[in-house]
Design an enzyme around this catalytic site. Structure first.
Site, PDB file in Angstrom:
ATOM      1  N   HIS A 104     -11.156 -24.287  -3.707  1.00 52.26           N
ATOM      2  CA  HIS A 104      -9.836 -24.904  -3.860  1.00 52.26           C
ATOM      3  C   HIS A 104      -8.716 -23.851  -3.803  1.00 52.26           C
ATOM      4  N   HIS A 105      -9.105 -22.584  -3.856  1.00 50.03           N
ATOM      5  CA  HIS A 105      -8.100 -21.544  -3.649  1.00 50.03           C
ATOM      6  C   HIS A 105      -7.906 -21.263  -2.166  1.00 50.03           C
ATOM      7  N   GLU A 136     -14.146 -16.952 -13.234  1.00 51.86           N
ATOM      8  CA  GLU A 136     -13.366 -15.975 -13.988  1.00 51.86           C
ATOM      9  C   GLU A 136     -12.208 -16.630 -14.739  1.00 51.86           C
ATOM     10  N   HIS A 179      -0.058  -5.824 -12.178  1.00 54.20           N
ATOM     11  CA  HIS A 179       0.232  -6.766 -13.262  1.00 54.20           C
ATOM     12  C   HIS A 179      -0.907  -7.777 -13.379  1.00 54.20           C
ATOM     13  N   SER A 194     -10.514 -24.854 -31.459  1.00 53.73           N
ATOM     14  CA  SER A 194     -11.384 -25.782 -32.170  1.00 53.73           C
ATOM     15  C   SER A 194     -11.685 -25.329 -33.600  1.00 53.73           C
ATOM     16  N   HIS A 232     -13.090 -18.152  -9.480  1.00 50.59           N
ATOM     17  CA  HIS A 232     -12.823 -19.366 -10.224  1.00 50.59           C
ATOM     18  C   HIS A 232     -13.523 -19.376 -11.579  1.00 50.59           C
ATOM     19  N   SER A 248     -19.171  -3.022 -17.656  1.00 48.75           N
ATOM     20  CA  SER A 248     -18.800  -3.221 -19.048  1.00 48.75           C
ATOM     21  C   SER A 248     -18.926  -4.695 -19.446  1.00 48.75           C
ATOM     22  N   SER A 249     -18.427  -5.586 -18.598  1.00 47.44           N
ATOM     23  CA  SER A 249     -18.490  -7.003 -18.938  1.00 47.44           C
ATOM     24  C   SER A 249     -19.921  -7.501 -19.013  1.00 47.44           C
ATOM     25  N   LYS A 287     -11.873 -32.517 -24.185  1.00 45.09           N
ATOM     26  CA  LYS A 287     -11.514 -31.531 -25.190  1.00 45.09           C
ATOM     27  C   LYS A 287     -10.123 -31.809 -25.772  1.00 45.09           C
ATOM     28  N   THR A 294     -12.388 -31.461 -19.446  1.00 51.07           N
ATOM     29  CA  THR A 294     -11.245 -30.818 -20.106  1.00 51.07           C
ATOM     30  C   THR A 294     -10.444 -31.855 -20.874  1.00 51.07           C
ATOM     31  N   TYR A 336     -12.070 -19.552 -15.897  1.00 48.89           N
ATOM     32  CA  TYR A 336     -12.601 -20.267 -17.069  1.00 48.89           C
ATOM     33  C   TYR A 336     -13.124 -19.307 -18.113  1.00 48.89           C
ATOM     34  N   ASP A 375     -24.703  -7.213 -37.566  1.00 48.31           N
ATOM     35  CA  ASP A 375     -23.919  -6.534 -36.535  1.00 48.31           C
ATOM     36  C   ASP A 375     -24.258  -7.191 -35.212  1.00 48.31           C
ATOM     37  N   ARG A 433       5.075 -16.857  -3.138  1.00 47.39           N
ATOM     38  CA  ARG A 433       4.828 -15.841  -4.152  1.00 47.39           C
ATOM     39  C   ARG A 433       4.700 -14.469  -3.495  1.00 47.39           C
ATOM     40  N   TRP A 457      -3.960  -9.252  -6.740  1.00 47.32           N
ATOM     41  CA  TRP A 457      -5.138  -9.111  -7.606  1.00 47.32           C
ATOM     42  C   TRP A 457      -6.359  -9.744  -6.952  1.00 47.32           C
TER      43      TRP A 457
HETATM   44  C1  HEA Z   1      -3.718 -13.045 -17.411  1.00 51.58           C
HETATM   45  C2  HEA Z   1      -2.639 -13.189 -17.837  1.00 51.58           C
HETATM   46  C3  HEA Z   1      -1.223 -13.004 -17.406  1.00 51.58           C
HETATM   47  C4  HEA Z   1      -0.204 -12.865 -18.297  1.00 51.58           C
HETATM   48  C5  HEA Z   1      -0.315 -12.827 -19.808  1.00 51.58           C
HETATM   49  C6  HEA Z   1       0.991 -12.759 -17.526  1.00 51.58           C
HETATM   50  C7  HEA Z   1       2.249 -12.587 -18.092  1.00 51.58           C
HETATM   51  C8  HEA Z   1       3.445 -12.603 -17.377  1.00 51.58           C
HETATM   52  N1  HEA Z   1       3.582 -12.714 -16.012  1.00 51.58           N
HETATM   53 FE1  HEA Z   1       2.069 -12.796 -14.662  1.00 51.58          FE
HETATM   54  N2  HEA Z   1       0.555 -12.880 -13.333  1.00 51.58           N
HETATM   55  C9  HEA Z   1      -0.775 -12.952 -13.619  1.00 51.58           C
HETATM   56  C10 HEA Z   1      -1.344 -13.035 -14.873  1.00 51.58           C
HETATM   57  C11 HEA Z   1      -0.635 -12.964 -16.079  1.00 51.58           C
HETATM   58  N3  HEA Z   1       0.705 -12.822 -16.173  1.00 51.58           N
HETATM   59  C12 HEA Z   1      -1.540 -12.953 -12.402  1.00 51.58           C
HETATM   60  C13 HEA Z   1      -3.060 -13.027 -12.286  1.00 51.58           C
HETATM   61  C14 HEA Z   1      -0.608 -12.882 -11.362  1.00 51.58           C
HETATM   62  C15 HEA Z   1      -0.900 -12.885  -9.861  1.00 51.58           C
HETATM   63  C16 HEA Z   1      -0.834 -11.503  -9.307  1.00 51.58           C
HETATM   64  C17 HEA Z   1      -0.920 -11.526  -7.825  1.00 51.58           C
HETATM   65  O1  HEA Z   1      -0.175 -12.270  -7.189  1.00 51.58           O
HETATM   66  O2  HEA Z   1      -1.768 -10.803  -7.308  1.00 51.58           O
HETATM   67  C18 HEA Z   1       0.700 -12.846 -11.978  1.00 51.58           C
HETATM   68  C19 HEA Z   1       1.895 -12.799 -11.256  1.00 51.58           C
HETATM   69  C20 HEA Z   1       3.161 -12.894 -11.829  1.00 51.58           C
HETATM   70  C21 HEA Z   1       4.363 -13.112 -11.103  1.00 51.58           C
HETATM   71  C22 HEA Z   1       4.461 -13.352  -9.613  1.00 51.58           C
HETATM   72  C23 HEA Z   1       4.621 -12.068  -8.915  1.00 51.58           C
HETATM   73  C24 HEA Z   1       4.667 -12.269  -7.439  1.00 51.58           C
HETATM   74  O3  HEA Z   1       4.155 -13.268  -6.941  1.00 51.58           O
HETATM   75  O4  HEA Z   1       5.224 -11.378  -6.799  1.00 51.58           O
HETATM   76  C25 HEA Z   1       5.390 -13.124 -12.022  1.00 51.58           C
HETATM   77  C26 HEA Z   1       6.808 -13.334 -11.684  1.00 51.58           C
HETATM   78  O5  HEA Z   1       7.545 -13.768 -12.455  1.00 51.58           O
HETATM   79  C27 HEA Z   1       4.795 -12.918 -13.312  1.00 51.58           C
HETATM   80  C28 HEA Z   1       5.499 -12.852 -14.502  1.00 51.58           C
HETATM   81  C29 HEA Z   1       4.911 -12.728 -15.753  1.00 51.58           C
HETATM   82  C30 HEA Z   1       5.662 -12.594 -16.968  1.00 51.58           C
HETATM   83  C31 HEA Z   1       7.148 -12.558 -17.086  1.00 51.58           C
HETATM   84  C32 HEA Z   1       4.740 -12.510 -17.981  1.00 51.58           C
HETATM   85  C33 HEA Z   1       5.050 -12.336 -19.438  1.00 51.58           C
HETATM   86  O6  HEA Z   1       4.330 -13.279 -20.172  1.00 51.58           O
HETATM   87  C34 HEA Z   1       4.738 -10.937 -19.885  1.00 51.58           C
HETATM   88  C35 HEA Z   1       5.274 -10.718 -21.272  1.00 51.58           C
HETATM   89  C36 HEA Z   1       4.979  -9.373 -21.835  1.00 51.58           C
HETATM   90  C37 HEA Z   1       5.815  -8.349 -21.805  1.00 51.58           C
HETATM   91  C38 HEA Z   1       7.084  -8.441 -21.082  1.00 51.58           C
HETATM   92  C39 HEA Z   1       5.460  -7.035 -22.430  1.00 51.58           C
HETATM   93  C40 HEA Z   1       6.568  -6.580 -23.330  1.00 51.58           C
HETATM   94  C41 HEA Z   1       6.529  -5.130 -23.537  1.00 51.58           C
HETATM   95  C42 HEA Z   1       7.593  -4.344 -23.469  1.00 51.58           C
HETATM   96  C43 HEA Z   1       8.913  -4.840 -23.088  1.00 51.58           C
HETATM   97  C44 HEA Z   1       7.494  -2.951 -23.824  1.00 51.58           C
HETATM   98  C45 HEA Z   1       6.971  -2.086 -22.749  1.00 51.58           C
HETATM   99  C46 HEA Z   1       6.497  -0.928 -23.425  1.00 51.58           C
HETATM  100  C47 HEA Z   1       5.535  -0.091 -23.067  1.00 51.58           C
HETATM  101  C48 HEA Z   1       4.778  -0.211 -21.787  1.00 51.58           C
HETATM  102  C49 HEA Z   1       5.118   0.970 -23.989  1.00 51.58           C
HETATM  103  N4  HEA Z   1       3.438 -12.783 -13.173  1.00 51.58           N
HETATM  104  C1  HEA Z   2      -7.108 -19.937 -17.595  1.00 47.27           C
HETATM  105  C2  HEA Z   2      -7.026 -20.046 -16.367  1.00 47.27           C
HETATM  106  C3  HEA Z   2      -7.003 -21.303 -15.534  1.00 47.27           C
HETATM  107  C4  HEA Z   2      -7.375 -22.589 -15.845  1.00 47.27           C
HETATM  108  C5  HEA Z   2      -7.948 -23.123 -17.134  1.00 47.27           C
HETATM  109  C6  HEA Z   2      -7.142 -23.364 -14.657  1.00 47.27           C
HETATM  110  C7  HEA Z   2      -7.414 -24.721 -14.577  1.00 47.27           C
HETATM  111  C8  HEA Z   2      -7.342 -25.452 -13.408  1.00 47.27           C
HETATM  112  N1  HEA Z   2      -6.865 -25.006 -12.200  1.00 47.27           N
HETATM  113 FE1  HEA Z   2      -6.114 -23.169 -11.810  1.00 47.27          FE
HETATM  114  N2  HEA Z   2      -5.625 -21.263 -11.365  1.00 47.27           N
HETATM  115  C9  HEA Z   2      -5.643 -20.191 -12.207  1.00 47.27           C
HETATM  116  C10 HEA Z   2      -6.049 -20.190 -13.526  1.00 47.27           C
HETATM  117  C11 HEA Z   2      -6.528 -21.321 -14.178  1.00 47.27           C
HETATM  118  N3  HEA Z   2      -6.615 -22.577 -13.673  1.00 47.27           N
HETATM  119  C12 HEA Z   2      -5.182 -19.007 -11.540  1.00 47.27           C
HETATM  120  C13 HEA Z   2      -5.075 -17.614 -12.152  1.00 47.27           C
HETATM  121  C14 HEA Z   2      -4.868 -19.393 -10.248  1.00 47.27           C
HETATM  122  C15 HEA Z   2      -4.249 -18.561  -9.121  1.00 47.27           C
HETATM  123  C16 HEA Z   2      -5.083 -17.488  -8.587  1.00 47.27           C
HETATM  124  C17 HEA Z   2      -4.330 -16.744  -7.529  1.00 47.27           C
HETATM  125  O1  HEA Z   2      -4.240 -17.251  -6.407  1.00 47.27           O
HETATM  126  O2  HEA Z   2      -3.784 -15.672  -7.845  1.00 47.27           O
HETATM  127  C18 HEA Z   2      -5.164 -20.818 -10.172  1.00 47.27           C
HETATM  128  C19 HEA Z   2      -5.013 -21.555  -9.008  1.00 47.27           C
HETATM  129  C20 HEA Z   2      -5.461 -22.858  -8.865  1.00 47.27           C
HETATM  130  C21 HEA Z   2      -5.565 -23.526  -7.605  1.00 47.27           C
HETATM  131  C22 HEA Z   2      -5.261 -22.927  -6.230  1.00 47.27           C
HETATM  132  C23 HEA Z   2      -3.854 -23.150  -5.881  1.00 47.27           C
HETATM  133  C24 HEA Z   2      -3.478 -22.474  -4.632  1.00 47.27           C
HETATM  134  O3  HEA Z   2      -3.552 -21.247  -4.561  1.00 47.27           O
HETATM  135  O4  HEA Z   2      -3.089 -23.191  -3.709  1.00 47.27           O
HETATM  136  C25 HEA Z   2      -6.035 -24.796  -7.865  1.00 47.27           C
HETATM  137  C26 HEA Z   2      -6.297 -25.829  -6.842  1.00 47.27           C
HETATM  138  O5  HEA Z   2      -7.013 -26.708  -7.007  1.00 47.27           O
HETATM  139  C27 HEA Z   2      -6.226 -24.880  -9.303  1.00 47.27           C
HETATM  140  C28 HEA Z   2      -6.701 -25.998  -9.974  1.00 47.27           C
HETATM  141  C29 HEA Z   2      -7.009 -26.030 -11.321  1.00 47.27           C
HETATM  142  C30 HEA Z   2      -7.565 -27.205 -11.992  1.00 47.27           C
HETATM  143  C31 HEA Z   2      -7.842 -28.542 -11.374  1.00 47.27           C
HETATM  144  C32 HEA Z   2      -7.779 -26.836 -13.286  1.00 47.27           C
HETATM  145  C33 HEA Z   2      -8.391 -27.697 -14.374  1.00 47.27           C
HETATM  146  O6  HEA Z   2      -9.368 -26.992 -15.074  1.00 47.27           O
HETATM  147  C34 HEA Z   2      -7.359 -28.239 -15.315  1.00 47.27           C
HETATM  148  C35 HEA Z   2      -7.932 -29.325 -16.160  1.00 47.27           C
HETATM  149  C36 HEA Z   2      -7.012 -29.778 -17.249  1.00 47.27           C
HETATM  150  C37 HEA Z   2      -6.294 -30.913 -17.263  1.00 47.27           C
HETATM  151  C38 HEA Z   2      -6.273 -31.827 -16.115  1.00 47.27           C
HETATM  152  C39 HEA Z   2      -5.413 -31.267 -18.420  1.00 47.27           C
HETATM  153  C40 HEA Z   2      -6.069 -31.999 -19.552  1.00 47.27           C
HETATM  154  C41 HEA Z   2      -6.748 -33.253 -19.157  1.00 47.27           C
HETATM  155  C42 HEA Z   2      -6.356 -34.497 -19.549  1.00 47.27           C
HETATM  156  C43 HEA Z   2      -5.232 -34.709 -20.456  1.00 47.27           C
HETATM  157  C44 HEA Z   2      -7.195 -35.621 -19.072  1.00 47.27           C
HETATM  158  C45 HEA Z   2      -6.528 -36.591 -18.177  1.00 47.27           C
HETATM  159  C46 HEA Z   2      -6.117 -35.981 -16.888  1.00 47.27           C
HETATM  160  C47 HEA Z   2      -6.320 -36.495 -15.672  1.00 47.27           C
HETATM  161  C48 HEA Z   2      -7.117 -37.716 -15.414  1.00 47.27           C
HETATM  162  C49 HEA Z   2      -5.713 -35.817 -14.483  1.00 47.27           C
HETATM  163  N4  HEA Z   2      -5.870 -23.695  -9.884  1.00 47.27           N
HETATM  164 CU   LIG Z   3      -9.765 -21.996  -9.438  1.00 44.47          CU
END
Ligand code: HEA
Ligand code: HEA
Ligand SMILES: [Cu+2]
Ligand code: CUA
Lengths: 306, 534, 377
Positions: free
Chosen positions: B305-306, B258, B79, B271, B256, B172-173, B334, B331, B260, B108, B453, B144
């Site tokens: 931070h992860h 990634e 997933h 925007s 990380h 590809s990327s 923005k 951020t 962003y 293009d 989790r 993942w």
């Molecule tokens: C990048 C984007 C992204 C998006 C969009 C989503 C979308 C969703 N995610 Fe997740 N999620 C991740 C990224 C994302 N996720 C990542 C990175 C992890 C961490 C993995 C890890 O721990 O390693 C995670 C983990 C994660 C967990 C934790 C699992 C665990 O720790 O064991 C859960 C649990 O609730 C969850 C739920 C969901 C749900 C309910 C949606 C919903 O928004 C999804 C909604 C969409 C649908 C439900 C599709 C509907 C389609 C049908 C019903 C039809 C099916 C038909 C066919 C296939 C033909 N996600």
């Molecule tokens: C689109 C993807 C995305 C984005 C944009 C961010 C944004 C941020 N993330 Fe997140 N992050 C993930 C995707 C993302 N993250 C994913 C996928 C994981 C889990 C990976 C895994 O373990 O599977 C994760 C996990 C993760 C962790 C690790 C947690 C853990 O495993 O223990 C941390 C810890 O610092 C973190 C921090 C942040 C911070 C500080 C930002 C900042 O960029 C946020 C900044 C934005 C704001 C703060 C809001 C707007 C600001 C204001 C309104 C200004 C005023 C605010 C203040 C003065 C506070 N993220």
């Molecule tokens: Cu990060």
């Protein structure tokens, strides 16, 4: 808007659809799944089957050949305008940057291991407790010649470390450095020759460069044989062997590619390709070669000397 | 010279799209390739979403109901991987393909054949990855983030296929990014200076640099895994002088940036949409550009931070805590600029705008929980609990995904020449909005209460929130199937769209007819000042 | 007093914002150590700040959404820049962040204050259980034991009612004294696990071949439960942590009996057992250590986990069987149980495997055979 359905290649050449990319993608999949199957067979103790990966490789080579031939042909027909050539330049430049980052991962691993992990395992630094408690017998040294667990990872008897500048006269990597640095100069002379439209010189210097590349590779193979058979330095001789072989190995792989690419340019030069203003193929090969050279200098400093 | 070529090429080639399947296999056209990317990502989204539904179904109640823990881990892993690499990233590349040439006034993409290659690698790579689920020993089951040694010594055999699939996706990327950089830097219409570029183009330029910088590092990480598995090297094995934690450093140096990569193009999209429907120019264009650049820069120095719980020395913990917190500043700029754009505008709330506003609100909630995670001592309690799951779904689903949906509603008139049905769009929005919050808001609570989790079964005190969350997931999932219906209906029978489909729309793409011609700008357009940064 | 009013104010604010955030079971636990309370306070401080930021930002946004709509006749203004504003909303967040960073740094520094400990315990993660080793001053093992999930399978597969401590109960608690500084040396045998006790405010990864330090001074006696928090394979969700904090005197008494029984256990290594004794002990050990993979009926889950019934190993030479179990199969999930089980346990489980599930080899395995094998290596 009938005019916009036609392509005006005078501003930018947009190629017609072609079969190369999708077949290349398919070939790549054939290649890597074959390789994966082979590796898994080997791991599970059966003798692996190369066939599919070889077919994939040939397939990929064939597509790449056709693709590049097509590009060369289009260029010869004058279809590539200046803007497209600039795109090629950007493309090659950033491709080389991505290669730099690939090596950065391995250099990063080397630095991290040397400055943190090995001291910790040896009982030094912030987390010296690790070594004191878990690996009491392990001493922190670099190169690591006695592994924390010598049952799992054979100890290399000796390392490739530099014997000190005074003794470089008998030190293969030093000669390799000289050879590669020289080859960077010779390819530069080849470039000058193109600019001066002197085909003879161009061919000559390219040939010299290819020759130096091959010598480098031969010496590198020689060094690996030495490492395996005499020093006991192998892939499974712990972290020193791992970093050493992956860094130099991927570099060697890039030298192989680079030599081959320059060889292709040599053939093209003999066929009369390239002019002073139109020699992107050659130039990109030479940038690539310089890059490979710079990586080697990094290797020489951080893997061998320091 | 070029005249001659032009002429003799005219005869043996048609310049419109070719007919049949081959059009899609062989195409070099940025719109075709964009379309391929978008449909591919939608398919992946449904597959990844179906896996999420498997997860949520199993977690509906405590106890093991439907699937084995081993399979649960495979679902979680796939997933995450499919959503990140198969759904979100390709969707953004698809949008880039469609929009960048139109927005900078180019015919293009810069390297059209390579563009096709970048796309076609993906279906092959993902077939490889998904096929591992059916292999002996099962597919990837190590999350993942595939931490060693669970992903090396202890991994199923299929990990080798997974490694090569990641290599292919990376290739590809990288090629996609090179193409985007070359297009943006080399093919802008005369007069389109860098500081006049639309925000989407800017954000993609910076994203492309992030990709080129970090995808090779990921390739390095999986290569080391490959050698640890098959050639007995010891990168991630302390017994040979390596360190399992080193894997995490390398992974998150990629990982990380990634995340962003998955949000910067979203910033670009929003925007465009907010100024359009506020009928007011984007506030603080220059600072928006600098903010994106700062976020990208900072993203390289916050990775650990992860890894607050892996046991780094104190100095490291402090450095990564401070640098992470700093990201809130650009951020915030923005977010404030978007609100300032809306302020005293003349707003209407068509579907794209609704998604964009929801983006601003819900992304900010996700960002604020990110700031909480950045506080190291507190992260000891949050780490690897559902609080983190809640955080990243808030930034990814109503963040990245909503922006993609908004973009589709916003530009689909330009792509198809048809207008979507506004009331269906609004219905889709409200269903999604409710669904997403019901799914992910309760996860904050289960996380704080201590639910880890990646577990298939949980203690009884977490039961209520999990049940709510699972219900929400089905609502949300259903509304995305509904989205598919809305899209098909639009393509089949939408009302014809005007060239400038939105009253407030600015930018070169709106000067083209709807649907846009097969080759966008065959002659470089003149960039008029009122059309810059839409 | 002033503090209280402030707390009430912020409390109400948070309550309004999130609706439910104050209820205890929805929030982080306050815990029972000084550190855990500091972490809790820090968490609440940041949380309130974030809620406040959210309230301000969203209020402005929604005000604009409601006031500046075209349907209300709003006409778009033309401003699109203001250096003053931009500076303000760069500087103010920076200041807020500094305010957050100060207490965060203080708590973190306090947590890193290892040293001065009263006792050391090694915590070692295994797929999928914890081993606790009580160490003397020189880090030598006084005694050690494994702590396995105690929830019966029938509850997990919903065949019997789940108890309150479902999935959070183990066969043997980790026992520690209150009011003493206990240092934990966390490491792992196989993959990465993470050791987390929420009530102590501590969590650290258990990394194979590496070591992390943690410490806690628990103030109240009680039983505190946590879970493994790093994905470690199939049964990651099934390796809980249960710590029992005991009054000092009680703990010391328990510790003394443990040390004595360790001596007795060492002596049993030289005993000779009968077939029946071995079968009884072996069945218990099989149930605790082996059945998660090879299944209670010995059928395994082929092809991943081979069956023991009719296994060529279980029917083959005894010493091969013993050494496979002692050394494990490298590169597979079959661990080297020589490190986890003592000679008596190894002998009995192997004997059991050779005489259960329809296997009937007819030989006997004694602790001395295991010791001989160990010495042979
Ligand atoms: C990048 C984007 C992204 C998006 C969009 C989503 C979308 C969703 N995610 Fe997740 N999620 C991740 C990224 C994302 N996720 C990542 C990175 C992890 C961490 C993995 C890890 O721990 O390693 C995670 C983990 C994660 C967990 C934790 C699992 C665990 O720790 O064991 C859960 C649990 O609730 C969850 C739920 C969901 C749900 C309910 C949606 C919903 O928004 C999804 C909604 C969409 C649908 C439900 C599709 C509907 C389609 C049908 C019903 C039809 C099916 C038909 C066919 C296939 C033909 N996600
Ligand atoms: C689109 C993807 C995305 C984005 C944009 C961010 C944004 C941020 N993330 Fe997140 N992050 C993930 C995707 C993302 N993250 C994913 C996928 C994981 C889990 C990976 C895994 O373990 O599977 C994760 C996990 C993760 C962790 C690790 C947690 C853990 O495993 O223990 C941390 C810890 O610092 C973190 C921090 C942040 C911070 C500080 C930002 C900042 O960029 C946020 C900044 C934005 C704001 C703060 C809001 C707007 C600001 C204001 C309104 C200004 C005023 C605010 C203040 C003065 C506070 N993220
Ligand atoms: Cu990060
Ligand atoms: Cu042990 Cu998770």
């Amino acid at each position: 808007m009938s005019s916009s359905s036609e392509v005006d290649n005078s501003t930018y050449y947009v190629p017609e659809q072609g079969w190369y990319p999708v077949f290349l993608a398919f070939g790549l999949m054939l290649l890597v799944t074959g390789l994966a199957g082979f590796l898994n067979d080997m791991k599970n103790g059966s003798s692996g089957d190369w066939t599919q990966s070889i077919i994939g490789f040939l397939f990929v080579s064939f597509v790449l050949y056709s693709w590049f031939a097509k590009v060369v042909e289009e260029n010869a027909a004058g279809m590539n305008n200046a803007a497209l050539k600039k795109s090629y330049v950007w493309g090659m430049g950033w491709f080389i940057f991505s290669e730099v980052m690939f090596f950065a991962a391995f250099f990063g691993a080397l630095f991290y291991v040397r400055s943190f992990v090995v001291p910790w395992l040896g009982g030094e630094g912030d987390k010296g407790i690790i070594g004191d408690y878990l690996w009491p017998a392990f001493e922190s040294t670099w190169p690591v010649v006695a592994n924390p667990n010598a049952d799992l990872f054979v100890n290399p008897g000796e390392s490739m470390a530099s014997p000190g500048m005074m003794n470089w006269g008998a030190y293969l990597p030093f000669y390799n450095t000289v050879i590669l640095l020289t080859s960077s100069v010779t390819i530069h002379f080849a470039h000058d020759a193109i600019k001066a439209e002197n085909r003879k010189k161009l061919i000559g210097w390219l040939a010299v460069t290819v020759f130096l590349g091959i010598i480098f590779l031969i010496l590198q193979v020689e060094e690996y044989i030495h490492a395996y058979s005499e020093l006991g330095l192998t892939l499974d001789s712990g972290i020193y062997g791992s970093t050493f072989f992956l860094l130099t190995g991927f570099h060697g792989f890039h030298v192989t590619m680079g030599t081959f690419i320059i060889f292709v340019q040599l053939i093209r030069a003999m066929k009369g390709h390239f002019t002073a203003n139109d020699c992107f193929g050659f130039e990109s090969a030479s940038w690539y070669w310089h890059f490979v050279d710079v990586v080697w200098v990094g290797l020489f400093i951080f893997v061998y000397v320091l | 010279m070029s005249e001659v070529i032009h002429a003799d090429h005219h005869d043996d080639h048609a310049h419109g799209p070719a007919k049949g399947m081959l059009r899609w296999l062989y195409t070099t056209n940025h719109k075709d390739i964009g379309t391929l990317y978008l449909w591919f990502s939608f398919a992946m989204f449904l597959i990844g979403g179906a896996m999420a539904l498997v997860i949520r179904t199993e977690l509906f109640q405590p106890g093991l109901q439907f699937i084995e823990p081993e399979f649960f881990n495979q679902m979680t892993t796939n997933h995450g991987l499919i959503m990140v690499f198969g759904a979100i990233m390709p969707a953004f590349v698809g949008l880039a393909n469609w929009l960048i040439p139109m927005q900078v006034g180019a015919p293009d993409m810069a390297l059209p054949r390579m563009n096709n290659l970048s796309f076609w690698i993906l279906p092959f790579a993902f077939s490889m990855m998904i096929s591992t689920l059916f292999m002996e020993g099962g597919g990837p089951n190590f999350g993942w983030t595939f931490y060693a040694p669970l992903s090396t010594t202890y991994a199923p055999d299929s990990v080798t296929y997974f490694i090569f699939a990641v290599h292919l996706m990376g290739a590809s990327s990288i090629m996609g990014s090179i193409n985007i950089i070359a297009t943006i830097l080399n093919m802008r219409a005369p007069g389109m200076t860098l500081m006049k570029m639309p925000m989407f183009v800017w954000t993609w330029l910076i994203t492309a640099y992030l990709l080129i910088a970090v995808m090779p590092v990921l390739a390095g990480a999986v290569t080391m895994m490959l050698f640890d598995i098959h050639f007995n090297t010891s990168f991630f094995n302390a017994a040979g002088g390596g360190d399992p934690v080193m894997f995490q450093h390398i992974f998150w140096f990629f990982g990380h940036p990634e995340v962003y990569i998955m949000i910067l193009p979203a910033f670009g999209i929003v925007s465009h949409i907010i100024p359009t429907f506020a009928r007011k120019q984007l506030f603080g264009y220059t600072s928006m550009v600098y903010a994106v650049a700062s976020i990208a820069f900072l993203s390289f120095i916050v990775w650990a931070h992860h890894m607050f719980t892996v046991g780094m020395p104190l100095a490291g913990q402090l450095f990564f805590m401070y640098s992470t917190m700093l990201i809130a500043v650009p951020t915030g700029v923005k977010v404030f600029n978007w609100i300032a754009t809306m302020w005293r505008g003349s707003m209407t709330f068509e579907t794209p705008m609704l998604f964009a506003i929801a983006f601003v609100v819900l992304f900010t909630i996700g960002g604020l929980s990110g700031i909480m995670l950045a506080i190291t001592p507190a992260d000891y309690q949050y780490h690897d609990t559902y609080f983190v799951v809640a955080h990243f779904h808030y930034v990814l689903v109503p963040g990245a995904l909503f922006s993609i949906i908004a973009a589709v509603y916003f530009w689909i008139p330009k792509w198809t020449g048809k207008m979507y049905d506004e009331s269906l769009g609004k219905l889709h929005f409200w269903l999604s909005f409710v669904g997403v919050n019901v799914t992910f808001f309760p996860q904050h609570f289960s996380g704080l209460a201590g639910m880890p989790r990646r577990i298939p079964d949980y203690a009884l005190q977490f039961a209520d929130f999990n049940m709510i969350s699972s219900v929400g997931a089905f609502i949300f999932g259903f509304s995305q199937v509904f989205f598919l219906y809305v899209l098909i209906k639009t393509i089949r029978s939408g009302a014809p769209a005007k060239a400038r489909s939105w009253e407030g729309a600015k930018g070169l793409e709106w000067t083209l007819p709807s649907p846009a011609p097969y080759h966008s700008f065959t002659y470089p357009p003149e960039v008029k000042s009122e059309e810059v940064h839409g | 007093m002033k503090n209280q009013i402030l707390r009430m104010l912020t409390g109400t604010l948070a309550f309004l914002a999130s609706g439910v955030a104050l209820a205890d079971e929805l929030n982080m636990r306050v815990g029972v150590t000084d550190i855990s309370r500091q972490v809790y306070d820090l968490h609440m401080t940041i949380f309130y700040i974030c809620v406040a930021i959210g309230v301000v930002v969203f209020s402005v946004l929604f005000w604009s959404v409601f006031q500046h709509r075209k349907s209300k006749g709003a006409v778009a203004a033309t401003f699109h820049d203001s250096t003053k504003l931009e500076l303000a909303w760069t500087i103010v967040p920076t200041l807020i962040l500094i305010v957050m960073a100060i207490p965060a740094t203080q708590v973190l520094v306090a947590m890193y204050d290892t040293g001065g400990e009263d006792m050391n315990i090694e915590v070692r993660g295994y797929q999928w259980k914890w081993q606790y080793k009580y160490l003397d001053e020189d880090y030598n093992n006084s005694f050690s034991f494994f702590s396995n999930l105690a929830t019966p399978k029938s509850q997990i597969v919903n065949r019997s009612a789940k108890t309150d401590t479902y999935l959070l109960e183990v066969d043997e608690h980790l026992r520690i004294p209150i009011n003493r500084k206990v240092r934990f040396l966390v490491t792992s045998e196989d993959v990465i696990h993470a050791w987390w006790v929420p009530d102590f405010g501590i969590k650290r990864d258990a990394v194979p071949g590496m070591l992390n330090e943690l410490w806690a001074i628990v103030e109240e006696p009680g039983i505190y439960r946590g879970q493994c928090t790093e994905l470690c394979g199939k049964d990651h969700g099934f390796m809980p942590i249960v710590v029992e904090a005991m009054p000092e005197a009680e703990f010391d008494a328990w510790y003394a009996t443990k040390v004595t029984s360790e001596v007795v256990r060492q002596e049993s290594m030289s005993k000779t057992f009968t077939h029946d004794e071995l079968m009884v002990q072996g069945e218990v050990i099989y149930g605790t250590y082996c059945s998660s993979c090879h299944m209670a009926n010995g059928e395994g889950v082929p092809p991943v986990f081979p069956a023991i019934a009719k296994s060529p190993v279980a029917l083959g030479p005894r010493d091969d069987h013993l050494s496979l179990v002692i050394n494990g199969v490298s590169g597979s999930a079959m661990q080297a149980f020589g490190k986890q089980l003592d000679a008596v346990q190894l002998a009995s489980v192997v004997h059991y495997q050779r005489h259960a599930f329809g296997n009937d080899v007819g030989d006997i395995s004694q602790p001395q055979d295991v010791i001989n094998l160990f010495n042979g290596q």
